[in-house]
Design an enzyme around this catalytic site. Structure first.
Site, PDB file in Angstrom:
ATOM      1  N   LYS A   8       0.222 -12.621  -7.083  1.00  0.00           N
ATOM      2  CA  LYS A   8      -1.031 -13.194  -7.581  1.00  0.00           C
ATOM      3  C   LYS A   8      -0.692 -14.453  -8.369  1.00  0.00           C
ATOM      4  CE  LYS A   8      -0.164 -12.007 -12.028  1.00  0.00           C
ATOM      5  NZ  LYS A   8       0.169 -13.020 -13.070  1.00  0.00           N
ATOM      6  N   ASP A 132      -0.909  -5.486 -15.716  1.00  0.00           N
ATOM      7  CA  ASP A 132      -1.545  -6.099 -14.553  1.00  0.00           C
ATOM      8  C   ASP A 132      -1.336  -5.308 -13.259  1.00  0.00           C
ATOM      9  OD1 ASP A 132       1.111  -6.720 -14.279  1.00  0.00           O
ATOM     10  OD2 ASP A 132       0.837  -8.867 -13.988  1.00  0.00           O
TER      11      ASP A 132
END
Length: 266
Positions: A8, A132
């Protein structure tokens, strides 16, 4: 069975306050990109972990996939498995590669052994492995807040643009990145700023880690400047670094960066 965990990027990252538990509250946009590892899980006579590709620091027990196995094992009657990870996503890059591997491991185990874990429960398991990790369960663009593990889905599609990722030969530790941070409440939230035209992002959307990281590593600052010189509409360091991405309306020629950096055209 094989699955392909993806990285990401962070579009904007504001560190807003220090929490009583020692962590920080933040806000950021997580956006998945097409840079992937490969993760294979097969039933075995004992639990084992092997890897190829990039060297992974730490011991087998330190690996988040192995920790994910032990976490699930507490609640499910799992057989021993061999976990093989081919590591391609750069490490210490602010790309969430280790977190992605852990979350995709949970997804793979759920599917392979028909555990029947809901999306919400898989997210809860992932959250326990790292802030995350939870993002990668659903793996879609989100506004992330609190520790970066609470999400609000957003409409963001960059498929019409070219994303280029540049990875200098530098590793930024989390402690180094946070060492220069001064938490500051935001006046304009990323949740609103991200709805502006991408041509406006450069004026308003920033990554708080850049201030201290660029001071200590001028090479990373130079990469960001080079991306803008090459015509990027928006460029930023991802997460706590060291990778820097550029968003272009065309495929740029960044051959001049390829000698001293890894360059990924995504």
């Amino acid at each position: 069975m094989i699955i392909f965990p993806n990285a990401k990027i962070n579009i904007g990252l504001n560190i807003t306050e220090r929490r009583p538990d020692g962590y920080h509250n933040l806000e950021t946009i997580f956006y998945p990109i097409n840079l992937k590892d490969a993760l294979e899980v097969v039933a075995s006579d004992k639990l084992s972990f092997t890897s190829s590709g990039l060297d992974i620091p730490g011991t087998e027990e330190d690996n988040l996939c192995v920790k994910g196995y032990h976490l699930l094992k507490k609640d499910f009657d799992l057989p021993p498995v061999n976990i093989h990870l081919h590591k391609n996503i750069p490490i210490g890059a602010g790309l969430g590669g280790g977190s992605a591997d852990a979350a995709f491991f949970i997804r793979l185990m759920n599917e392979e052994f028909k555990l029947g874990i809901s999306i919400d429960n898989m997210t809860d398991y992932a959250r326990r492995l790292g802030a995350d990790c939870a993002f990668f369960i659903e793996n879609k663009p989100v506004f992330a807040f609190e520790r970066g593990d609470e999400f609000e889905t957003i409409k963001l599609d960059l498929s019409a643009y070219k994303i280029v990722l540049v990875m200098p030969d530098i590793h930024i530790s989390t402690s180094e990145a946070f060492g220069g941070i001064k938490p500051t409440p935001v006046k304009d939230s990323l949740l609103e700023l991200i709805t502006e035209p991408i041509t406006e992002w450069k004026k308003h959307i920033k990554n708080d880690f850049e201030t201290s990281v660029f001071k200590n590593h001028v090479e990373i600052r130079g990469v960001k400047a080079a991306l803008y010189q090459a015509g990027a509409i928006y460029a930023s360091m991802s997460g706590s670094g060291a990778s820097v991405f550029g968003i272009f309306d065309h495929t740029p020629d960044l051959g001049f960066l390829e000698g001293e950096n890894e360059v990924f055209y995504l």
